[in-house]
Enzyme design. Structure first.
Site, PDB file in Angstrom:
ATOM      1  N   GLU A  57     -19.111  83.245  -3.457  1.00 27.69           N
ATOM      2  CA  GLU A  57     -19.893  82.141  -3.428  1.00 27.69           C
ATOM      3  C   GLU A  57     -20.690  81.973  -4.827  1.00 27.69           C
ATOM      4  O   GLU A  57     -20.987  81.048  -5.300  1.00 27.69           O
ATOM      5  CB  GLU A  57     -20.815  82.312  -2.281  1.00 27.69           C
ATOM      6  CG  GLU A  57     -20.188  81.692  -0.834  1.00 27.69           C
ATOM      7  CD  GLU A  57     -19.683  82.789  -0.378  1.00 27.69           C
ATOM      8  OE1 GLU A  57     -19.214  83.803  -0.591  1.00 27.69           O
ATOM      9  OE2 GLU A  57     -18.612  82.474   0.852  1.00 27.69           O
ATOM     10  N   HIS A 126     -24.491  83.061  11.025  1.00 27.58           N
ATOM     11  CA  HIS A 126     -23.508  81.739  10.569  1.00 27.58           C
ATOM     12  C   HIS A 126     -24.468  80.406  11.136  1.00 27.58           C
ATOM     13  O   HIS A 126     -23.909  79.690  11.324  1.00 27.58           O
ATOM     14  CB  HIS A 126     -22.394  81.695  11.393  1.00 27.58           C
ATOM     15  CG  HIS A 126     -21.059  82.597  10.925  1.00 27.58           C
ATOM     16  ND1 HIS A 126     -21.389  83.911  10.651  1.00 27.58           N
ATOM     17  CD2 HIS A 126     -19.844  82.372  10.332  1.00 27.58           C
ATOM     18  CE1 HIS A 126     -20.216  84.571   9.978  1.00 27.58           C
ATOM     19  NE2 HIS A 126     -19.517  83.434   9.813  1.00 27.58           N
TER      20      HIS A 126
END
Ligand SMILES: Cc1ncc(C[n+]2csc(CCOP(=O)(O)OP(=O)(O)O)c2C)c(N)n1
Lengths: 325, 382
Positions: A57, A126
């Site tokens: 990322e 998440h």
């Protein structure tokens, strides 16, 4: 069309319009995107413009920043907002700062898209709602669309904007349907939508909570004869504070609804702005309805208890009017 | 070919692999019945990597894994009941229902967690190994990751530090050849992952992840080097996941033929076959071991069904370690309009409690077809 399709349409339209727009992210191509937003784009635009990346990322966002500095218009997809935390260095120290710290010589027209939100039992790594973290950072624009049309119009605007944009979608909204006009002009950042006009209390809903606030307003009207004005700011930076303040001056009461954590949240910020600018008009404290102040639990009943539902908004609106639920 | 271990050990290894296989199959069924929510990642096909590695450890060694970790917890000795109950989000789960499938934990068994952030566990493992070194113990930490995780920055950073500080850690790449839908040759410039940390000072070996004995031999040697020579190691186990990345992944990124080809090397069947061939067990005994696994899993489902959901007023439990420190606004609940102390939800007022209950009641909501998006249940993962 569905919210996810509206996003896909915006990407397609902007890619057709501008050769320099490209997409990169984990599983955006062959897999068609973790939430299928980029479905069909690899086939249509090829591997040059729709790039599957490794799971990296910070570097993906960093490459987005670099390629934007060199003239491209990257749209980086991060699978889930929690994973954007791995890229915070590139977002805060680089994307947001570069135009300023180099004296305006170079711009960073980057879009980082990602979904947030709870309700699908994805647990403590998440499911969060972190718009406040990005709102905190000067130099970034932050969009939180709640309808298909806004998703379409704001994403197009984000891609054309010369600033780095954090574009926050919501997992629970991907399947929602709404009218979208193909080829519509981009919306403008910094224009709130008044979803419902009302006289008694102003309810500001952020991201998916704009939808929840709308449902609560229905209940307030039908069961309590209370007329709530529902405002969806649509973008948090720039913020259309004028529309909110005007509404508060009319209703004299404000409730802010967000899914994220309360400390340092969007509502905390907005409450400060409202009391600074409309203190004399307020008949009650500005109230907030927020997610619970915990990492999102996995267990279904706990998770459901940890983010706001319609009844929480109704209760807060009633409290601001001094009425019992 | 490695020779078989003693009979008792051979049986234990088969029993563990068989239990994991049956557990995973049942977990998948429970997901289809919506008793398990969120993302569910099964390790079917990868059992040899899990059991081969676990058998190489002492009880005092540590293990850490990813979100694909039901097998690791079971192999370390966490009860199937506690794992299944965690998948059900129940109080009896090994993380009390807070973590779910991706976040199992069992301190007693020194299984220090499944982690949902790809690459997030690698620095933690270096830290655990650092603590073992610091306190002068002989403990080794084995840290699992997928092939996709080797592309995170934490991979290089952890390897360098582990080598620089001579930490007793073994990193194990369970190379199932895909990071979600991205095949290894599309995500990693170097596909011989055993070499990927060499430049950082961590030597690696490759083993056959479909052969439990080969995994065991390689991990045993790696653990020995980490323990005795204080030299961190990397073990790459080449394997294959027979199922989708998470439940009901449509698997459009690979061919049915490829999956079928790998299924021929089923690690559980292969090991059972070898035991029969060499006369360690009979066919009937293999069937019996399998039946025992099924019975263990039946009991686990029963336990998980009966275990209660966590009480709503426990929402804020364990957010902080509350000792004698200064009281204050550690936490605040803004879901309700009344004022309250915040740090202890159990003392929240009636309105807050009513609202928590109202929210929790949504847990039984059936999704309204059209508006609700069920894509996340179709394995569109994050
Ligand atoms: C930081 C981060 N980025 C992305 C994801 C989403 N995600 C979950 S698993 C996965 C693939 C990981 O592949 P690999 O490391 O090979 O392990 P496997 O799932 O094959 O066991 C991805 C991209 C995540 N959980 N965390």
């Amino acid at each position: 069309m569905r919210y996810r399709e509206a996003l896909g349409l915006a990407l397609r339209e902007e890619m057709e319009r501008d050769e320099n727009v490209f997409i990169m992210g984990e599983d955006v191509g062959v897999f068609q995107g973790a939430f299928k937003v980029t479905a069909g784009l690899l086939e249509e635009f090829g591997e040059k413009r729709v790039r599957d990346t490794p799971i990296s990322e910070n570097t993906i966002v960093g490459m987005g920043v670099g390629s934007a500095m060199a003239g491209l218009r990257p749209v980086v997809e991060i699978m889930t907002i929690n994973f954007a935390l791995l890229a915070m260095d590139q977002v805060v120290n680089h994307a947001a700062a570069i135009h300023y710290m180099f004296g305006g010589q170079v711009k960073v027209p980057l879009v980082v898209r990602m979904p947030q939100g709870g309700g699908h039992q994805l647990g403590p790594t998440h499911s969060h709602s972190l718009e406040a973290m990005f709102l905190h950072v000067p130099g970034l624009l932050v969009a939180v669309p709640s309808t298909a049309a806004d998703a379409h119009g704001l994403l197009k605007a984000a891609i054309r904007d010369d600033n780095p944009v954090i574009f926050i979608e919501h997992e629970a909204l991907y399947g929602r349907k709404g009218e979208v006009e193909e080829g519509a002009e981009p919306l403008r950042f910094g224009q709130a939508a008044v979803r419902r006009e009302g006289e008694d209390v102003t309810v500001v809903g952020i991201s998916r909570m704009a939808v929840t606030a709308g449902a609560a307003a229905e209940t307030l009207a039908s069961e309590h004869s209370i007329s709530a004005e529902v405002i969806d700011p649509r973008t948090l930076r720039p913020l259309d504070l004028d529309t909110i303040i005007e509404s508060v001056k009319k209703t004299n009461r404000a409730v802010i609804v967000e899914e994220g954590w309360p400390h340092g949240g969007v509502g905390a910020n907005l409450a400060a702005l409202i009391q600074e600018q409309a203190f004399d008009w307020l008949d009650a404290p500005v109230l907030r309805v927020t997610g619970a102040d915990v990492p999102m639990p996995y267990s279904k009943p706990l998770e459901q208890a940890a983010f706001p539902h319609e009844e929480h908004v109704v209760a807060a609106a009633l409290a601001s009017l001094g009425r019992d639920s | 070919m490695h020779s078989l271990p003693e009979e008792a050990t051979s049986r234990e290894v088969l029993a563990k692999m068989s239990l994991i296989r049956r557990f995973e199959e049942r977990a998948g069924e429970m997901y289809a019945q919506a008793k398990v929510g969120g993302f569910l990642h099964l390790c079917i096909g990868e059992e040899a990597t899990v059991v081969g590695a676990t058998q190489a450890l002492r009880e005092t060694d540590y293990m850490m894994s990813t979100y694909r970790e039901h097998g690791q917890a079971l192999a370390r000795g966490t009860s199937p009941e506690a794992v299944m109950a965690e998948l059900f989000g129940k109080e009896g789960g090994c993380s009390r229902g807070r973590g779910g499938s991706m976040h199992l934990f069992d301190l007693e068994k020194r299984f220090l967690g499944g982690y949902g952030i790809v690459g997030g566990n690698l620095p933690l493992a270096a830290g655990v190994a650092f603590a073992s070194d610091y306190t002068g113990t002989e403990d080794v930490t084995v840290c699992m990751m997928g092939d996709g995780a080797t592309n995170q920055g934490t991979f290089g950073e952890s390897m360098n530090l582990a080598a620089l500080w001579s930490l007793p850690v073994v990193y194990m790449v369970i190379n199932n050849q895909f990071g979600m839908g991205t095949a290894i040759h599309r995500h990693s410039a170097i596909t011989d992952l055993s070499k990927k940390a060499e430049g950082m000072g961590v030597p690696g070996v490759k083993c056959d992840g479909m052969d439990v004995l080969d995994v065991h031999a390689c991990v045993t040697e790696a653990v020995r080097k980490a323990r005795e020579e204080r030299s961190p190691q990397l073990v790459e186990a080449v394997t294959y996941r027979f199922r989708g990345h998470s439940m009901a992944d449509p698997e459009e990124y690979r061919s049915k033929e490829e999956v079928a080809e790998w299924r021929k090397r089923d690690p559980v069947l292969a090991f059972a076959g070898r035991l029969v061939e060499e006369g360690v067990v009979t066919e009937d005994e293999v069937t019996k071991i399998d039946e025992e696994s099924i019975a263990r899993v039946d009991a686990a489902v029963e336990f998980a069904d009966e275990s209660p959901f966590p009480p709503l007023d426990s929402l804020y439990d364990d957010l902080y370690v509350m000792g004698g420190q200064v009281q204050g606004w550690y936490s605040v609940d803004e879901r309700s309009p009344e004022t309250h102390r915040g740090e202890d939800e159990r003392e929240a007022g009636k309105v807050a409690q009513d609202l928590a209950e109202a929210g929790a009641a949504h847990a039984s909501d059936e999704p309204a077809d059209e508006e609700q998006d069920l894509s996340y249940r179709r394995g569109e993962d994050g």
